[in-house]
Design a protein around this motif. Structure first.
Motif, PDB file in Angstrom:
ATOM      1  N   GLY A  89       1.481  15.195 127.956  1.00 10.78           N
ATOM      2  CA  GLY A  89       2.228  15.378 129.212  1.00 10.78           C
ATOM      3  C   GLY A  89       2.224  16.834 129.642  1.00 10.78           C
ATOM      4  O   GLY A  89       2.008  17.152 130.819  1.00 10.78           O
ATOM      5  N   ALA A  90       2.439  17.715 128.694  1.00 10.05           N
ATOM      6  CA  ALA A  90       2.471  19.148 129.005  1.00 10.05           C
ATOM      7  C   ALA A  90       1.123  19.614 129.529  1.00 10.05           C
ATOM      8  O   ALA A  90       1.048  20.375 130.508  1.00 10.05           O
ATOM      9  CB  ALA A  90       2.855  19.941 127.761  1.00 10.05           C
TER      10      ALA A  90
ATOM     11  N   ARG B  53      -1.091  17.831 131.062  1.00 11.25           N
ATOM     12  CA  ARG B  53      -1.270  17.251 132.393  1.00 11.25           C
ATOM     13  C   ARG B  53      -0.525  18.090 133.439  1.00 11.25           C
ATOM     14  O   ARG B  53      -1.082  18.419 134.491  1.00 11.25           O
ATOM     15  CB  ARG B  53      -0.731  15.817 132.363  1.00 11.25           C
ATOM     16  CG  ARG B  53      -0.761  15.093 133.655  1.00 11.25           C
ATOM     17  CD  ARG B  53      -1.962  14.174 133.740  1.00 11.25           C
ATOM     18  NE  ARG B  53      -2.068  13.547 135.039  1.00 11.25           N
ATOM     19  CZ  ARG B  53      -3.213  13.369 135.672  1.00 11.25           C
ATOM     20  NH1 ARG B  53      -4.342  13.766 135.109  1.00 11.25           N
ATOM     21  NH2 ARG B  53      -3.259  12.794 136.850  1.00 11.25           N
ATOM     22  N   LEU B  54       0.723  18.456 133.120  1.00 10.10           N
ATOM     23  CA  LEU B  54       1.524  19.273 134.038  1.00 10.10           C
ATOM     24  C   LEU B  54       0.858  20.626 134.268  1.00 10.10           C
ATOM     25  O   LEU B  54       0.748  21.097 135.402  1.00 10.10           O
ATOM     26  CB  LEU B  54       2.920  19.494 133.446  1.00 10.10           C
ATOM     27  CG  LEU B  54       3.984  18.466 133.786  1.00 10.10           C
ATOM     28  CD1 LEU B  54       5.291  18.848 133.105  1.00 10.10           C
ATOM     29  CD2 LEU B  54       4.174  18.406 135.304  1.00 10.10           C
ATOM     30  N   PHE B  55       0.419  21.231 133.177  1.00 12.32           N
ATOM     31  CA  PHE B  55      -0.189  22.551 133.253  1.00 12.32           C
ATOM     32  C   PHE B  55      -1.469  22.498 134.083  1.00 12.32           C
ATOM     33  O   PHE B  55      -1.749  23.387 134.888  1.00 12.32           O
ATOM     34  CB  PHE B  55      -0.475  23.046 131.833  1.00 12.32           C
ATOM     35  CG  PHE B  55      -0.826  24.501 131.754  1.00 12.32           C
ATOM     36  CD1 PHE B  55       0.002  25.451 132.322  1.00 12.32           C
ATOM     37  CD2 PHE B  55      -1.978  24.923 131.106  1.00 12.32           C
ATOM     38  CE1 PHE B  55      -0.311  26.789 132.261  1.00 12.32           C
ATOM     39  CE2 PHE B  55      -2.301  26.266 131.031  1.00 12.32           C
ATOM     40  CZ  PHE B  55      -1.466  27.202 131.617  1.00 12.32           C
TER      41      PHE B  55
ATOM     42  N   ARG C 129      -2.134  20.397 136.498  1.00  9.74           N
ATOM     43  CA  ARG C 129      -1.742  20.278 137.908  1.00  9.74           C
ATOM     44  C   ARG C 129      -1.380  21.645 138.487  1.00  9.74           C
ATOM     45  O   ARG C 129      -1.774  21.994 139.586  1.00  9.74           O
ATOM     46  CB  ARG C 129      -0.533  19.349 138.016  1.00  9.74           C
ATOM     47  CG  ARG C 129      -0.856  17.894 137.762  1.00  9.74           C
ATOM     48  CD  ARG C 129      -0.697  17.103 139.062  1.00  9.74           C
ATOM     49  NE  ARG C 129      -1.154  15.726 138.879  1.00  9.74           N
ATOM     50  CZ  ARG C 129      -0.336  14.732 138.545  1.00  9.74           C
ATOM     51  NH1 ARG C 129       0.947  14.956 138.377  1.00  9.74           N
ATOM     52  NH2 ARG C 129      -0.818  13.516 138.402  1.00  9.74           N
ATOM     53  N   LEU C 130      -0.632  22.394 137.678  1.00 11.38           N
ATOM     54  CA  LEU C 130      -0.193  23.727 138.101  1.00 11.38           C
ATOM     55  C   LEU C 130      -1.408  24.623 138.355  1.00 11.38           C
ATOM     56  O   LEU C 130      -1.483  25.328 139.368  1.00 11.38           O
ATOM     57  CB  LEU C 130       0.676  24.321 136.984  1.00 11.38           C
ATOM     58  CG  LEU C 130       1.688  25.386 137.376  1.00 11.38           C
ATOM     59  CD1 LEU C 130       2.769  24.775 138.255  1.00 11.38           C
ATOM     60  CD2 LEU C 130       2.321  25.976 136.111  1.00 11.38           C
TER      61      LEU C 130
END
Lengths: 261, 267
Positions: A243-244, A246-248, A250-251
């Motif tokens: 999850g982390a 994936r978020l990173f 996107r960022l």
């Protein structure tokens, strides 16, 4: 389903591209065999002088070597070449071509390059693992095998997520290639049970460069020394890190779009 | 000769400045240099524990001292020329080097030494930290310590010549990866990096005695740690000198043949 189909197509393209160079297969096989010979030779020297190493029996360390090759093979077959190409694409601005495609960009960049002959490491790893299993004998039942498979899968997810986070750094930094070398150096320490190492190194191999989860932990599962809580903790870490990452990603992507506009 | 010395000084300044830009990369490459001996130090330390304190005359402190000194010797003598040369041949950079009136080996020697100037503080700090953590035991004798320096110098020169010659394989094939790895594996076992050579069977030790690997890496370490008699040390220095002459001769022959071939391909 669509993801699987896409994966298969990329895989085939990689194979077709390489089939034109059959000699590469033999060279790669030779290098993999040398690498395996090094690992087995090291074991032979060490176990000529002792029966157990930090509580691990020879066959259990052999299983660890199999896992080490298997996971290393998966990394070098697809994760490393794909994400190295991502870093290149970010540097040169050619990531645009991937982003315009109508599929998930993270998925596309993660499978975009397959170094097919690296499968020699996977095959050799599987053979070593099989040999170790046959020597460990009936002690490995279906239950233990399932725990092993779960630990191995979680370990691969952790390693992939870690690589993606490193590669995503290329949206901010220029020379990320060098950071990848840190992983490769640290991965070598996974050839031996991390329990041997002093506390600081064990910590580094778990939480700074998570090598242990993909090597020692699955091998522990085969030896029947992985507790349910440890397996649960690994699964939680795998989900969290995925999850982390994936978020990173996107960022980072948002930043890339901003830069090219 | 003053001309060559002047060139060395000038080249030294240039490469030092250019390498200083890549400090981060050089430091990252060093992780492997520290980690590999560290892993074997820990593995052998675990073996001594299971054997009640000693393996083949090595206690925990002896293994720590051995792998610590080996790390320093290995760092002092290593080269990356085999990887560099393949790149040069493949990308055609070698043509420019050949145009210079100076043999390219000179700039390579300077490159090697300047990179080590930059990494020396780091490897010494690593060694100091590892010494605190693993408590090595040294039995150093004065004569052995005095003989260590020439042995280290010879080890550096022999290894440089051998690896520079091997790098020339890139003239004949662009696929030098397999050759490099075969060399690396042989060096790993036969130069005492997996375990001190005395722990290997006699047959392996006999092979190690006739091949150059031991004389490029583990011999100076064994010498400094007081594991050799004066006679063994003198014989070792003589063998190193012999390898120096032989390596120089082979290098000249291979270089001549290789350059001729390179011209043919490029022409």
């Amino acid at each position: 389903m669509k993801a699987l189909k896409l994966f298969w197509i990329f895989f085939r393209v990689g194979v077709l591209g390489e089939l034109a160079y059959p000699a590469n297969f033999f060279l790669q096989l030779f290098e993999s065999l040398l690498d395996l010979g090094t690992a087995l030779g090291g074991l032979a020297v060490v176990f000529a002088y002792t029966q157990t190493l930090g509580g691990w029996k020879p066959d259990e360390v052999l299983a660890l070597v199999g896992v080490f090759f298997l996971v290393g093979g998966v990394i070098r077959l697809i994760i490393q070449p794909s994400l190295e190409r991502l870093i290149e694409a970010v540097g040169e601005g050619t990531l645009d071509f991937t982003l315009t495609k109508p599929a998930d960009a993270q998925f596309l960049v993660s499978i975009q390059s397959v170094e097919i002959w690296r499968c020699t490491d996977i095959v050799l790893g599987a053979i070593v693992l099989g040999a170790a299993l046959s020597r460990l004998g009936t002690r490995v039942g279906p239950g233990r095998a399932a725990v092993f498979a779960a630990a191995l899968l979680a370990g691969l997810v952790i390693v992939y997520s870690f690589w993606l986070i490193l590669a995503t750094l290329s949206f901010w930094l220029v020379r990320v290639q060098n950071i990848l070398v840190i992983f490769q150096s640290m991965y070598e320490a996974g050839r031996w049970p991390v329990g041997l190492y002093p506390r600081w190194l064990r910590f580094a191999l778990r939480f700074l460069v998570p090598v242990a989860f993909a090597t020692t932990v699955p091998a522990q599962a085969l030896a029947g020394r992985l507790s349910a809580s440890a397996l649960g903790a690994e699964a939680v870490l795998a989900v969290f890190l995925f999850g982390a990452a994936r978020l990173f990603w996107r960022l980072g992507l948002r930043r890339y779009a901003g830069a090219s506009a | 000769m003053t001309g060559l010395a002047g060139i060395y000084v000038q080249q030294f300044k240039t490469t030092l400045a250019s390498f200083a830009q890549y400090r981060a990369a050089i430091f990252i490459w060093m992780i492997g240099h520290v980690l590999e001996p560290l892993v074997f130090m820990i593995v052998w330390s675990a073996v001594t524990l299971s054997r009640g304190g000693s393996v083949g005359g090595f206690g925990r402190g002896d293994f720590a001292a051995y792998f610590l000194v080996l790390m320093l010797v290995n760092h002092a003598t290593y080269t990356w020329i085999m990887y560099e040369f393949e790149y040069r041949v493949r990308h055609g950079d070698l043509s420019f080097l050949l145009l210079r009136p100076l043999h390219p080996i000179h700039t390579d020697i300077v490159d090697n030494l300047s990179s080590k100037m930059l990494t020396l503080p780091l490897i010494l700090v690593s060694a100091a930290v590892l010494a605190v953590l693993f408590k090595p035991v040294f039995h150093i004798r004065v004569w052995a310590a005095a003989a260590f320096l020439p042995a280290l110098g010879l080890a550096f020169v022999v290894r440089f010549l051998v690896e520079w010659t091997l790098a020339l394989a890139a003239f004949w094939t662009t696929r030098v990866g397999a050759i490099n790895q075969g060399y690396y594996v042989a060096a790993l076992f036969l130069s005492g990096q997996v375990a001190p050579l005395v722990l290997f069977p006699a047959s392996v030790r006999a092979v190690a005695a006739v091949l150059p690997f031991r004389w490029m890496i583990s011999f100076p370490a064994e010498l400094l740690l007081g594991r050799l008699t004066p006679a063994q040390a003198a014989a070792g220095l003589a063998i190193q000198a012999g390898w120096l002459g032989l390596a120089l001769l082979i290098l000249k022959l291979v270089w001549r043949a290789g350059v001729r071939r390179f011209t043919a391909v490029g022409g």
